[in-house]
Write a protein that holds these residues in place. Sequence first.
Motif, short mmCIF file in Angstrom:
data_model
loop_
_atom_site.label_atom_id
_atom_site.label_comp_id
_atom_site.label_asym_id
_atom_site.label_seq_id
_atom_site.Cartn_x
_atom_site.Cartn_y
_atom_site.Cartn_z
N LYS A 196 78.03 5.35 53.64
CA LYS A 196 79.22 5.53 54.47
C LYS A 196 79.06 4.67 55.71
O LYS A 196 78.57 5.11 56.75
CB LYS A 196 79.41 7.01 54.83
CG LYS A 196 79.72 7.89 53.62
CD LYS A 196 79.96 9.33 54.01
CE LYS A 196 80.30 10.17 52.78
NZ LYS A 196 80.54 11.61 53.14
N ASP A 198 80.62 0.68 57.66
CA ASP A 198 81.68 -0.34 57.68
C ASP A 198 81.47 -1.44 56.65
O ASP A 198 82.44 -1.85 55.99
CB ASP A 198 81.79 -0.94 59.09
CG ASP A 198 82.27 0.06 60.12
OD1 ASP A 198 82.93 1.05 59.73
OD2 ASP A 198 81.99 -0.13 61.32
N ASP A 201 82.43 -0.01 53.27
CA ASP A 201 83.88 0.18 53.24
C ASP A 201 84.61 -1.15 53.07
O ASP A 201 85.61 -1.23 52.34
CB ASP A 201 84.35 0.85 54.54
CG ASP A 201 83.95 2.31 54.63
OD1 ASP A 201 83.52 2.88 53.59
OD2 ASP A 201 84.03 2.88 55.74
#
Length: 270
Positions: A196, A198, A201
């Motif tokens: 989890k 950046d 993502d």
Amino acid sequence: MKKTLLAATAAVAMCAADTDAAPRYTDVKLMQWNLHIAIDMNFKYNIKTQADVILKNDPDVVILNEVDKNCARTGYVDMTKELATLTGMCFSQFAACRVLPPEGLYGNAILSRYRMELVGSWLIPASVDETRGMTLMKIYAPNPFLVAITHLCWRQTPEENAQRVKAVEYIDQLISKNNPGKLPVILAGDFNCYPKSDPVDKLAELGWTLEKPIPTFPSKAPEREIDFVFRKTADNRMEVVDRIGIDEKIASDHIPVINVLKVYRNNERK
């Protein structure tokens, strides 16, 4: 930023010829491992132990982070060549992303039972005091595929997090640009971030699936999930069946991971 890696060298031995007829799918055992420049947890240079771990797990392809070549700190050894010799892996490729004076190089490497072809090696965004790279290889398995290997910057600061995001964006662009045959791709390495985060993502936004994160660091009691494998979400020709962490506490500061892959012919995965 320069767009190409500082150096890339290959050592190739003779292997059996490629088969002509592609099966419906090819089973591939891919090992990934951050070698910690072959310095074990007893602070000793111990490449023989690392070779033994590779041999014990019998992979088809091995991708390696933190590899030295001709560096004073590791006895001026060509680690890629040494591992290829000790493991009997037929093909090897080293790609440097950093020069360590007077004549040393540091980077990533790949070993393979299958014939390989270097597609390219590039520098990627990183912090101001270091260089990082990505190397793209074509693996001539019965059903060919690409392997992209990388190692992102390590500090957990907002500035370096931003560089990791830029790095994965650039890696995605490089893979898209340099895969005209649209082969299935595996992207793997030490990403120095968490599931989890950046950078992960951003890769999801760009159409990549993170496959089964498992703890790999520190090796004596793994708790951090930072050594990842990604595949293109829309490409049904590549399946990551499983990821298995190897209980190896001494040989490096990371444990190795076995990725069990199926590479399908065309779009024949059901």
